[in-house]
Design an enzyme around this catalytic site. Sequence first.
Site, PDB file in Angstrom:
ATOM      1  N   ARG A 183       1.975  -3.412  -2.569  1.00  0.00           N
ATOM      2  CA  ARG A 183       1.479  -2.449  -3.549  1.00  0.00           C
ATOM      3  C   ARG A 183       1.539  -1.049  -2.940  1.00  0.00           C
ATOM      4  O   ARG A 183       0.989  -0.829  -1.859  1.00  0.00           O
ATOM      5  CB  ARG A 183       0.036  -2.812  -3.925  1.00  0.00           C
ATOM      6  CG  ARG A 183      -0.606  -1.787  -4.803  1.00  0.00           C
ATOM      7  CD  ARG A 183      -2.065  -2.102  -5.156  1.00  0.00           C
ATOM      8  NE  ARG A 183      -2.561  -0.983  -5.911  1.00  0.00           N
ATOM      9  CZ  ARG A 183      -3.733  -0.360  -5.729  1.00  0.00           C
ATOM     10  NH1 ARG A 183      -4.592  -0.807  -4.834  1.00  0.00           N
ATOM     11  NH2 ARG A 183      -4.045   0.682  -6.440  1.00  0.00           N
ATOM     12  N   HIS A 216      -2.453   7.163  -8.129  1.00  0.00           N
ATOM     13  CA  HIS A 216      -3.467   6.922  -7.094  1.00  0.00           C
ATOM     14  C   HIS A 216      -3.960   8.290  -6.602  1.00  0.00           C
ATOM     15  O   HIS A 216      -3.814   8.637  -5.443  1.00  0.00           O
ATOM     16  CB  HIS A 216      -2.885   6.071  -5.969  1.00  0.00           C
ATOM     17  CG  HIS A 216      -3.906   5.343  -5.135  1.00  0.00           C
ATOM     18  ND1 HIS A 216      -3.869   3.976  -4.912  1.00  0.00           N
ATOM     19  CD2 HIS A 216      -4.989   5.784  -4.459  1.00  0.00           C
ATOM     20  CE1 HIS A 216      -4.883   3.620  -4.126  1.00  0.00           C
ATOM     21  NE2 HIS A 216      -5.572   4.702  -3.833  1.00  0.00           N
ATOM     22  N   GLU A 259      -8.518   2.981  -9.579  1.00  0.00           N
ATOM     23  CA  GLU A 259      -9.926   3.363  -9.491  1.00  0.00           C
ATOM     24  C   GLU A 259     -10.286   4.596 -10.327  1.00  0.00           C
ATOM     25  O   GLU A 259     -10.646   5.654  -9.797  1.00  0.00           O
ATOM     26  CB  GLU A 259     -10.331   3.575  -8.022  1.00  0.00           C
ATOM     27  CG  GLU A 259     -10.210   2.303  -7.191  1.00  0.00           C
ATOM     28  CD  GLU A 259     -10.994   2.343  -5.889  1.00  0.00           C
ATOM     29  OE1 GLU A 259     -11.498   3.413  -5.514  1.00  0.00           O
ATOM     30  OE2 GLU A 259     -11.105   1.285  -5.257  1.00  0.00           O
ATOM     31  N   ASN A 318     -10.487  -4.023  -6.931  1.00  0.00           N
ATOM     32  CA  ASN A 318     -10.703  -3.569  -5.550  1.00  0.00           C
ATOM     33  C   ASN A 318     -12.144  -3.860  -5.193  1.00  0.00           C
ATOM     34  O   ASN A 318     -13.048  -3.612  -6.001  1.00  0.00           O
ATOM     35  CB  ASN A 318     -10.480  -2.060  -5.411  1.00  0.00           C
ATOM     36  CG  ASN A 318      -9.020  -1.655  -5.552  1.00  0.00           C
ATOM     37  OD1 ASN A 318      -8.143  -2.517  -5.702  1.00  0.00           O
ATOM     38  ND2 ASN A 318      -8.753  -0.368  -5.508  1.00  0.00           N
ATOM     39  N   TYR A 325     -15.038  -3.609  -1.928  1.00  0.00           N
ATOM     40  CA  TYR A 325     -15.450  -3.340  -0.545  1.00  0.00           C
ATOM     41  C   TYR A 325     -16.889  -3.781  -0.313  1.00  0.00           C
ATOM     42  O   TYR A 325     -17.132  -4.726   0.432  1.00  0.00           O
ATOM     43  CB  TYR A 325     -15.247  -1.856  -0.216  1.00  0.00           C
ATOM     44  CG  TYR A 325     -13.774  -1.499  -0.161  1.00  0.00           C
ATOM     45  CD1 TYR A 325     -13.050  -1.640   1.013  1.00  0.00           C
ATOM     46  CD2 TYR A 325     -13.085  -1.080  -1.298  1.00  0.00           C
ATOM     47  CE1 TYR A 325     -11.684  -1.361   1.062  1.00  0.00           C
ATOM     48  CE2 TYR A 325     -11.724  -0.795  -1.258  1.00  0.00           C
ATOM     49  CZ  TYR A 325     -11.032  -0.940  -0.085  1.00  0.00           C
ATOM     50  OH  TYR A 325      -9.688  -0.673  -0.041  1.00  0.00           O
ATOM     51  N   GLU A 344      -7.165  -4.565  -3.572  1.00  0.00           N
ATOM     52  CA  GLU A 344      -7.612  -3.985  -2.300  1.00  0.00           C
ATOM     53  C   GLU A 344      -8.815  -4.759  -1.793  1.00  0.00           C
ATOM     54  O   GLU A 344      -9.736  -5.050  -2.555  1.00  0.00           O
ATOM     55  CB  GLU A 344      -8.058  -2.521  -2.449  1.00  0.00           C
ATOM     56  CG  GLU A 344      -6.940  -1.533  -2.549  1.00  0.00           C
ATOM     57  CD  GLU A 344      -7.444  -0.097  -2.725  1.00  0.00           C
ATOM     58  OE1 GLU A 344      -8.495   0.267  -2.168  1.00  0.00           O
ATOM     59  OE2 GLU A 344      -6.757   0.654  -3.428  1.00  0.00           O
TER      60      GLU A 344
HETATM   61  C1  BGP Z   1      -8.991   3.036  -2.607  1.00  0.00           C
HETATM   62  C2  BGP Z   1      -8.537   3.981  -1.576  1.00  0.00           C
HETATM   63  C3  BGP Z   1      -8.990   3.436  -0.266  1.00  0.00           C
HETATM   64  C4  BGP Z   1     -10.499   3.314  -0.257  1.00  0.00           C
HETATM   65  C5  BGP Z   1     -11.018   2.597  -1.462  1.00  0.00           C
HETATM   66  C6  BGP Z   1     -12.510   2.742  -1.597  1.00  0.00           C
HETATM   67  O1  BGP Z   1      -8.325   3.017  -3.802  1.00  0.00           O
HETATM   68  O2  BGP Z   1      -7.214   4.330  -1.664  1.00  0.00           O
HETATM   69  O3  BGP Z   1      -8.530   4.252   0.772  1.00  0.00           O
HETATM   70  O4  BGP Z   1     -11.023   4.609  -0.214  1.00  0.00           O
HETATM   71  O5  BGP Z   1     -10.391   2.996  -2.648  1.00  0.00           O
HETATM   72  O6  BGP Z   1     -12.936   2.215  -2.799  1.00  0.00           O
HETATM   73  P1  BGP Z   1     -14.446   2.320  -3.255  1.00  0.00           P
HETATM   74  O7  BGP Z   1     -14.706   3.755  -3.455  1.00  0.00           O
HETATM   75  O8  BGP Z   1     -14.505   1.502  -4.453  1.00  0.00           O
HETATM   76  O9  BGP Z   1     -15.239   1.727  -2.160  1.00  0.00           O
END
Ligand code: BGP
Length: 446
Positions: free
Chosen positions: A75, A119, A164, A287, A289, A353
């Site tokens: 990706r 992005h 996002e 995504n 985290y 992600e």
């Molecule tokens: C992604 C970025 C990553 C990271 C992530 C954080 O799309 O490219 O580098 O920053 O987002 O995501 P979140 O803000 O949901 O924790």
Amino acid sequence: MADFPKSFLWGTATASYQVEGAYNEDGKGPSIWDEFCRVPGAVKHGQSGDVACDHYHRWKEDVALLKELGADVYRFSLSWPRILPDGTGAVNQKGVDFYKKLIYALREADITPYVTLYHWDLPAALQKKGGWTNRDITGWFSQYVDTVMEQFGADVDNYIVINEPSVLSYVGHYQGVHAPGLRDKDAFLAATHHVNLCHGDGVANIKAHKSTAKVGSTLPVFPIRPASDDPLDIPAAEMMRALWIGNFLDPMFKGVYPDVSAKLLAPFVKDGDMKRTSAPVDFLGLNHYSPDYARHEPSDAFGAVLDYAHNSFEDTGRDDVTDLGWIIEPDALYESLMDVTKTYGRPTIYITEGGCAYNDGPGADGKVHDERRIEYYKRYLAAAARAIADGADLRGYFAWSFMDNFEWADGYDGRFGLVHVDFDGDLRRTPKDSFYWFKDLIKSTK
Ligand code: BGP
């Protein structure tokens, strides 16, 4: 890791501004991140993506590493201002050629490209006209989608329209922590609705160009919990969930805004809009985290703030956080996958992600022993497998990230890569132990 079906897709992810560098070469126009990084204090240590991993020049070596990894999929994102330097109008052929070479090389290596159209690196020329706050962005974006499909449609089958949307709207237009650095309630709400329109129009437009294409968008999905047992934190968390997640998933899958935020968005919504936002997707990119926590804050326009967005655990000495201070809690991934599955009718999901910032570098033996990252992936993948067993239609996993890169407002402080990049020296790539672990994992599932 025997719990994944043979058809499960394994890969890694990157984004244009975070890896390419070559910020003003070969006709590329400036993006809002090129400009934001020049604002004093905006990015840690005054860093920028001017050079980043220099992937623009080193892509051959990078594709060779992806091939060595044995990845099924990769990706990456297209830089809108590299393709259309002014945002609309003339196409920059050199920029197009860069992506064509990359796409051909990936296909040659048996790696299927998953292309993200947006992005976060909006052409600066469009920001001057209001960027995401101007409803005209739907027209600009559709010209960009047309150009992408004309140039790459024949060779790319999988598209992620927006990455996002909640981060570009909330963090970029309300918290002011990301480009374009605004702190404005109405700008944030306008951006929210306009990005939903661009997502839905983008899906429909890509399909109109290529009916067999698989199209979706990528959202961060994570639990947002009340920060304390103060009863006021309960509606605060509910509001924050709407601003971050419901405001995008509900328009995408149900064609409505959540009850708690619908009134806020109403001034921006015109007849027919919600039909556009809910153009049918083939998959949701998820995504994930960390979980976040929200607390009541009377002075905030929405009455709620993120009590500690993940980075605030940095330097606290907790051992359940990564080097950027983001909480490690694999059950939160399971919870997010099951929540989406139940609430939105079991969509097909790719984890687009997932990963962790650990700053281990090469040791005396020249190798990078990032045991903590391997441990992280083992635990998160076990949670993902559990969600599949319990009914989630999860079809693939993209590790964030293929290589260490520019982590937005955190500069180069957060190393998320399976491959180490020597930012202080010659940008040499060194596959970490986690790279070899991931390679074995991929092989074992075939
Ligand atoms: C992604 C970025 C990553 C990271 C992530 C954080 O799309 O490219 O580098 O920053 O987002 O995501 P979140 O803000 O949901 O924790």
